[in-house]
Design a protein around this motif. Sequence first.
Motif, mmCIF file in Angstrom:
data_model
loop_
_atom_site.group_PDB
_atom_site.id
_atom_site.type_symbol
_atom_site.label_atom_id
_atom_site.label_comp_id
_atom_site.label_asym_id
_atom_site.label_seq_id
_atom_site.Cartn_x
_atom_site.Cartn_y
_atom_site.Cartn_z
ATOM 1 N N THR A 7 0.973 -1.242 0.100
ATOM 2 C CA THR A 7 -0.125 -0.050 0.031
ATOM 3 C C THR A 7 0.836 1.252 -0.026
ATOM 4 O OG1 THR A 7 -0.216 -0.081 2.414
ATOM 5 C CG2 THR A 7 -1.742 -1.082 1.296
ATOM 6 N N THR A 8 0.286 2.304 -0.637
ATOM 7 C CA THR A 8 1.010 3.449 -0.556
ATOM 8 C C THR A 8 -0.001 4.888 -0.376
ATOM 9 O OG1 THR A 8 2.882 4.927 -1.652
ATOM 10 C CG2 THR A 8 1.115 3.920 -3.008
ATOM 11 N N ASP A 9 0.515 6.048 -0.346
ATOM 12 C CA ASP A 9 -0.245 7.030 0.036
ATOM 13 C C ASP A 9 -0.819 7.968 -1.071
ATOM 14 O OD1 ASP A 9 1.923 7.873 -0.442
ATOM 15 O OD2 ASP A 9 2.352 9.500 1.511
ATOM 16 N N THR A 10 -0.063 7.673 -2.187
ATOM 17 C CA THR A 10 -0.565 8.621 -3.441
ATOM 18 C C THR A 10 -0.653 7.949 -4.709
ATOM 19 O OG1 THR A 10 1.385 9.613 -3.915
ATOM 20 C CG2 THR A 10 0.374 11.041 -2.340
ATOM 21 N N THR A 37 -9.366 2.159 1.888
ATOM 22 C CA THR A 37 -9.223 2.716 3.076
ATOM 23 C C THR A 37 -8.596 1.534 4.133
ATOM 24 O OG1 THR A 37 -11.308 3.827 2.607
ATOM 25 C CG2 THR A 37 -10.564 3.532 5.032
ATOM 26 N N SER A 38 -7.452 2.229 4.845
ATOM 27 C CA SER A 38 -6.919 1.238 5.643
ATOM 28 C C SER A 38 -6.947 1.864 7.212
ATOM 29 C CB SER A 38 -5.404 1.228 5.397
ATOM 30 O OG SER A 38 -5.111 0.475 4.177
ATOM 31 N N GLU A 49 -6.781 5.838 7.021
ATOM 32 C CA GLU A 49 -6.327 6.336 5.950
ATOM 33 C C GLU A 49 -6.830 6.119 4.403
ATOM 34 O OE1 GLU A 49 -4.073 9.036 6.456
ATOM 35 O OE2 GLU A 49 -3.628 8.611 8.620
ATOM 36 N N GLU A 51 -5.596 5.017 0.709
ATOM 37 C CA GLU A 51 -4.470 4.501 0.274
ATOM 38 C C GLU A 51 -4.868 3.735 -1.121
ATOM 39 O OE1 GLU A 51 -1.174 3.088 3.479
ATOM 40 O OE2 GLU A 51 -3.011 1.759 3.450
ATOM 41 N N TYR A 52 -3.559 3.468 -1.722
ATOM 42 C CA TYR A 52 -3.634 2.897 -3.001
ATOM 43 C C TYR A 52 -3.083 1.488 -2.764
ATOM 44 C CZ TYR A 52 -4.731 7.286 -5.195
ATOM 45 O OH TYR A 52 -5.615 8.371 -5.526
ATOM 46 N N TYR A 76 7.141 5.334 2.775
ATOM 47 C CA TYR A 76 6.706 5.074 4.161
ATOM 48 C C TYR A 76 7.973 4.568 4.884
ATOM 49 C CZ TYR A 76 1.452 4.813 2.973
ATOM 50 O OH TYR A 76 0.395 5.012 2.649
#
Length: 107
Positions: A7-10, A37-38, A49, A51-52, A76
């Motif tokens: 997973t990553t944020d953007t 959504t994590s 958060e 996430e992707y 991360y």
Amino acid sequence: MWVVLVTTDTAESARALARTVVRGGYAACVNIVPGVTSVYVWEGAEREEAEYLLVIKTTPARYPALEAVLREQHTYTTPEVLALPGCAVSAAYAAWVEQQCTPGPAE
């Protein structure tokens, strides 16, 4: 064949990681799943958060190098890198993944 979940944020980070691992021969294919959504606890606080999710297809032989690249390039501090063996995979797809996951000249 293995499936690796990350997973990553953007969206930009997801695309950058996907391109890096495919172009480097660490993975045959990466699916980017938006809208995840994590919910988790980090440093004592519950978080939720957007996430992707990256669904990465690789081989057991390429996994150590893939994990190293992901850890190096990820935004991360402690990225999720979860590898799952493909219990049943079509022979043609597995052969294609094997063909794509080859070390580059620098390795």
